[in-house]
Structures are given as structure tokens and as C-alpha cells.
Design an enzyme around this catalytic site. Structure first.
Site, PDB file in Angstrom:
ATOM      1  N   THR A  77      -6.745  11.329   0.041  1.00 19.89           N
ATOM      2  CA  THR A  77      -7.078  11.743  -0.388  1.00 19.89           C
ATOM      3  C   THR A  77      -5.702  11.458  -1.699  1.00 19.89           C
ATOM      4  O   THR A  77      -5.903  12.896  -2.736  1.00 19.89           O
ATOM      5  CB  THR A  77      -6.859  13.127   0.308  1.00 19.89           C
ATOM      6  OG1 THR A  77      -6.189  13.596   0.817  1.00 19.89           O
ATOM      7  CG2 THR A  77      -8.491  13.087   0.634  1.00 19.89           C
TER       8      THR A  77
ATOM      9  N   THR B  69       0.729  -0.725  -0.262  1.00 20.21           N
ATOM     10  CA  THR B  69      -0.027   0.023  -0.391  1.00 20.21           C
ATOM     11  C   THR B  69       0.682   1.126   0.092  1.00 20.21           C
ATOM     12  O   THR B  69       1.110   1.800  -1.294  1.00 20.21           O
ATOM     13  CB  THR B  69      -1.403   0.077   1.098  1.00 20.21           C
ATOM     14  OG1 THR B  69      -0.317  -0.238   2.269  1.00 20.21           O
ATOM     15  CG2 THR B  69      -1.968  -1.264   1.484  1.00 20.21           C
TER      16      THR B  69
ATOM     17  N   ASN C 142       0.074  10.448   6.375  1.00 21.50           N
ATOM     18  CA  ASN C 142      -0.909  10.199   6.680  1.00 21.50           C
ATOM     19  C   ASN C 142      -2.125  10.998   7.174  1.00 21.50           C
ATOM     20  O   ASN C 142      -3.218  10.604   7.001  1.00 21.50           O
ATOM     21  CB  ASN C 142      -0.866   9.481   8.329  1.00 21.50           C
ATOM     22  CG  ASN C 142      -0.108   8.107   8.122  1.00 21.50           C
ATOM     23  OD1 ASN C 142      -1.243   6.976   8.106  1.00 21.50           O
ATOM     24  ND2 ASN C 142       0.993   7.912   8.116  1.00 21.50           N
TER      25      ASN C 142
ATOM     26  N   THR D 283       1.802  -9.180  13.142  1.00 20.95           N
ATOM     27  CA  THR D 283       1.502  -8.001  12.698  1.00 20.95           C
ATOM     28  C   THR D 283       1.189  -7.709  11.091  1.00 20.95           C
ATOM     29  O   THR D 283       1.449  -8.202  10.617  1.00 20.95           O
ATOM     30  CB  THR D 283       2.856  -7.446  12.961  1.00 20.95           C
ATOM     31  OG1 THR D 283       2.984  -6.400  12.192  1.00 20.95           O
ATOM     32  CG2 THR D 283       3.822  -8.070  12.533  1.00 20.95           C
TER      33      THR D 283
ATOM     34  N   LYS E 266       4.497  -6.600   4.145  1.00 20.28           N
ATOM     35  CA  LYS E 266       3.803  -5.506   3.393  1.00 20.28           C
ATOM     36  C   LYS E 266       4.064  -5.078   4.994  1.00 20.28           C
ATOM     37  O   LYS E 266       3.260  -5.723   5.936  1.00 20.28           O
ATOM     38  CB  LYS E 266       2.809  -5.664   2.427  1.00 20.28           C
ATOM     39  CG  LYS E 266       1.071  -6.351   3.157  1.00 20.28           C
ATOM     40  CD  LYS E 266       0.668  -4.618   4.014  1.00 20.28           C
ATOM     41  CE  LYS E 266       0.575  -3.564   3.273  1.00 20.28           C
ATOM     42  NZ  LYS E 266       0.259  -2.533   4.539  1.00 20.28           N
TER      43      LYS E 266
ATOM     44  N   GLU F 193       6.644   4.557   7.538  1.00 14.88           N
ATOM     45  CA  GLU F 193       5.795   5.357   7.238  1.00 14.88           C
ATOM     46  C   GLU F 193       6.338   6.795   7.041  1.00 14.88           C
ATOM     47  O   GLU F 193       7.181   7.300   8.468  1.00 14.88           O
ATOM     48  CB  GLU F 193       4.959   5.892   7.522  1.00 14.88           C
ATOM     49  CG  GLU F 193       3.876   4.992   6.414  1.00 14.88           C
ATOM     50  CD  GLU F 193       2.099   4.881   6.971  1.00 14.88           C
ATOM     51  OE1 GLU F 193       1.116   4.192   6.106  1.00 14.88           O
ATOM     52  OE2 GLU F 193       1.911   5.297   8.058  1.00 14.88           O
TER      53      GLU F 193
END
Length: 385
Positions: free
Chosen positions: A385, A145, A380, A178, A167, A257
Site C-alpha cells: 500500500t 525492491t 512490511n 537466497t 538484492k 529491512e
């Protein structure tokens, strides 16, 4: 990136069903022969239908196939979400010719959106004629993702191969499992032994990983063993499973991230493993520690602060605690200006290691995480969007 073949007796298909603008977004992998299986899953009270449906099938010890859907978690979608997950596994079962009870489903992506069933039905209708020639790298890419790289790992256990894919780069603070992680092996293992080894491997690796302290609603970690390579020693299989899981854990931490650095925290001389892990998690999860690591700010006192948050561990005496960054002691032997400059250099590396001695016992634990950057907020803030 070089191909990573699956173990003997496993095949996989990846394809584009239309859940993302381009690239594969669905993967199906299975054993061509009967399997033993073990699985660990999130304990989130908002766990999705993929977890609810797959948990008993994996724990039964006979699962042999998994379908993974990216970009859609199918969580908080009501009874229809569960019916949709059941339908997907039924369509896969019909296409590959194995009982539906032996098929698991995993989903990852935005919460609160139902599956686009028209797209999934259309893709799965062609599955009987599809090529099952994907390797582990292709499976890992189809699962992504917000991951920036695919994640695979390989080890040997005697004559057998152990291959893992995973992932996950956010919403990671495990609770019995996890992210999405799947390990396939052609070693033979009975269900009870496999479950024991898998729980131990996950506990020492994936459950020691934290990116942002948030537990996913879809966490799934599954191992399938089909015995095509014959029996191997329990010890060899245990080592191989742990090494594959640890390799994937470190890759997940590095790809957190917005992450720019790997952060590991080891707590030694603790009263027990639980205390060691609690303290280590308090440090690796601290936003102030993570931002200091990101900026290479030699503010070692933030580690002391994080240890102090473990208020229920009343046997921790600050006068006995030792804190080190790499080989540099920062407490109780506090660094001078030259030492702080050395600490800044240590913290500027792409892997920062913090070690803590509690001196309350002899247990230890290591946990894995990453720094916290402005990019984490950006990713995040804009996720849907």
C-alpha cells in the site's frame, strides 16, 4: 557510486518497463560466448514460475543469460503465470539471438500478481535495438525492491574477474539459495567443477544469512562462467567465489529491512557443522536477541534462552557452554554492573558479534543477520500500500 564493469564477454541492459513509477525495473545480462552455469534455488513449496522454469536450465550447465523483473514475483498466479514466464524468456531469446533454453528468469516483488505482460512485451520489443552497456551497479539497482542500496562485489581469480550482484532485505531465511544473487566470471570452469564450487560458496555464505526467518518463494542464486579470461586454478576460483558471496551476504545483512546493525553469531566447539549452524541460527533468528541488539540492552540471557531452544541437541550441557559478546564473557562468568555497562557499549556498535562455545566437539559455523527495529514492522505492514 563508481561503475563496476562486468567481466570480459558479458554485457547487460537495464530499463524502465513501467513496473514501478520511475527507475529501471528490468535487467537482461548475458555472455556473448557460450557459458557454463550452476544454480541453487528456493525449496519453497510455493516456488514461482521463475524458479520452476530456471532450475533445469541452470542445472543443465549451459545457461548464459538472465532476465530479472522487479516489483512482481509472479508467484501463485496459476498456469498463466508459467506461460507468461516462458513468453518473457522467449522474447528475450528472440531479441538477443540465443536459444531460449539458455535463458533464465528471476522475479522479485509482490506475490499473487500476474506479470503486466503488455508492459513487458512493449519493453522487450525494443530490446534488439537497446543499448547493452549497463554495468554491475546498474543491474543491481534495477533489481531492487525495498533495498536501500545496490549491492555489488568484485574479486580476482588469477587473470579472471568475478563480479556479483544481489538484492534482498526481507523474507530472507535461505533454503538452498537466497534472494536474488548472480555472479559472473570470465574464468573457464567445467559444469561439474562450477556446480561443486558454487554449492560450497552458497552454503558458507548466503545460506548462513537470515533477516526474518521467512523463506522467499523466488530465491535464486546463479553463477555463469564464460572462459573469456582462460583457465584459472580451482583453488583460486573457489576463494574468489566465496569472497564475492560473503561480501554480498554482509551487504544484505546490513541492509535488512529496518536494520541499523549487523549481527554475526559464531558457534565453536560443536559436535558437527550442522549443530553449530542450528544453534547459531537459533540465536540470530530470535526476536528477543534481535531487539536487545537494536536497543543495546545488555540482556545477554536472551542468548542463553535461544541456545536452549535447540531441544533435540541433547549433548549440549549448559554447564559447559560459554557465551561472549566480542571479547566480553557473559556466561558462565556473568558480568557485574561495570561489566553490564561494558556490554551495553559493545551492543551499541553498528556490528555486534556473539560467540558461543558448546564444547561438544570441534566444528564451527558463523551466521549473519541484523537487528529488529520498528521500521521492519512499518515496511512490511505497508508493503503493498
Amino acid at each position: 557510486m563508481p561503475a563496476v564493469p562486468l567481466p570480459a564477454g558479458f554485457v547487460a541492459h537495464t530499463g524502465h518497463a513501467g513496473l514501478r513509477p520511475d527507475g529501471d525495473d528490468i535487467a537482461v545480462f548475458l555472455s556473448t560466448r557460450p557459458c557454463t552455469s550452476a544454480g541453487l534455488f528456493t525449496r519453497s513449496r510455493f516456488s514461482g514460475p521463475s524458479v520452476t522454469l530456471s532450475r533445469p536450465r541452470a542445472v543443465s550447465g549451459a545457461a548464459r543469460a538472465v532476465v530479472v523483473i522487479a516489483k512482481n514475483a509472479n508467484v501463485a498466479t496459476g498456469p498463466q503465470g508459467f506461460r507468461d514466464a516462458e513468453e518473457v524468456t522467449a522474447l528475450v531469446a528472440r531479441a538477443v539471438g540465443i536459444p531460449v533454453e539458455e535463458i533464465l528468469i528471476a522475479s522479485t516483488g509482490v506475490i499473487g500478481r500476474p506479470y503486466p505482460m503488455d508492459l513487458l512485451r512493449a519493453h522487450l520489443a525494443g530490446l534488439p535495438r537497446a543499448r547493452f552497456d549497463a554495468d554491475a551497479q546498474q543491474v543491481a539497482r534495477a533489481m531492487m525492491t525495498t533495498d536501500t542500496v545496490s549491492k555489488t562485489a568484485v574479486q580476482r581469480a588469477g587473470p579472471a574477474r568475478v563480479v556479483g550482484v544481489a538484492k534482498g532485505v526481507g523474507m530472507i531465511e535461505p533454503d538452498m539459495a537466497t534472494m536474488l544473487a548472480f555472479v559472473l566470471t570470465d574464468a573457464a570452469a567445467d559444469p561439474a567443477t562450477l556446480a561443486k564450487l558454487w554449492e560450497r560458496a552458497v552454503s558458507d555464505t548466503f545460506n548462513c544469512l537470515s533477516i526474518d526467518t521467512d523463506t522467499s518463494t523466488s530465491d535464486t542464486a546463479v553463477v555463469l562462467a564464460n572462459g573469456a579470461a582462460g583457465p584459472v586454478s580451482e583453488a583460486a576460483l573457489a576463494v574468489a567465489l566465496r569472497e564475492v558471496c560473503l561480501d554480498l551476504t554482509l551487504q544484505l545483512a546490513r541492509d535488512g529491512e529496518g536494520a541499523t546493525k549487523l549481527l554475526t553469531v559464531t558457534v565453536r566447539a560443536a559436535a558437527d557443522e550442522g549443530q553449530a549452524r542450528r544453534v547459531a541460527k537459533a540465536v540470530v533468528n530470535s526476536p528477543l536477541v534481535k531487539t536487545a541488539v537494536h536497543g543495546a540492552d545488555p540482556n545477554w540471557g536472551r542468548v542463553a534462552m535461544a541456545i536452549g531452544k535447540c531441544q533435540d541437541d541433547r549433548d549440549i550441557d549448559p554447564e559447559r557452554v560459554v557465551i561472549r559478546f566480542g571479547d566480553l564473557e557473559t556466561y558462565p562468568d556473568r558480568p557485574d554492573e561495570k561489566g553490564l555497562a561494558s556490554l551495553a557499549e559493545i551492543m551499541a556498535a553498528d556490528h555486534v558479534e556473539i560467540e558461543i562455545e558448546l564444547r561438544t566437539g570441534s566444528a564451527e559455523s558463523t551466521v549473519y543477520g541484523c537487528d529488529l527495529s520498528a521500521d521492519y514492522v512499518r515496511i512490511n505492514a505497508d508493503y503493498t500500500t
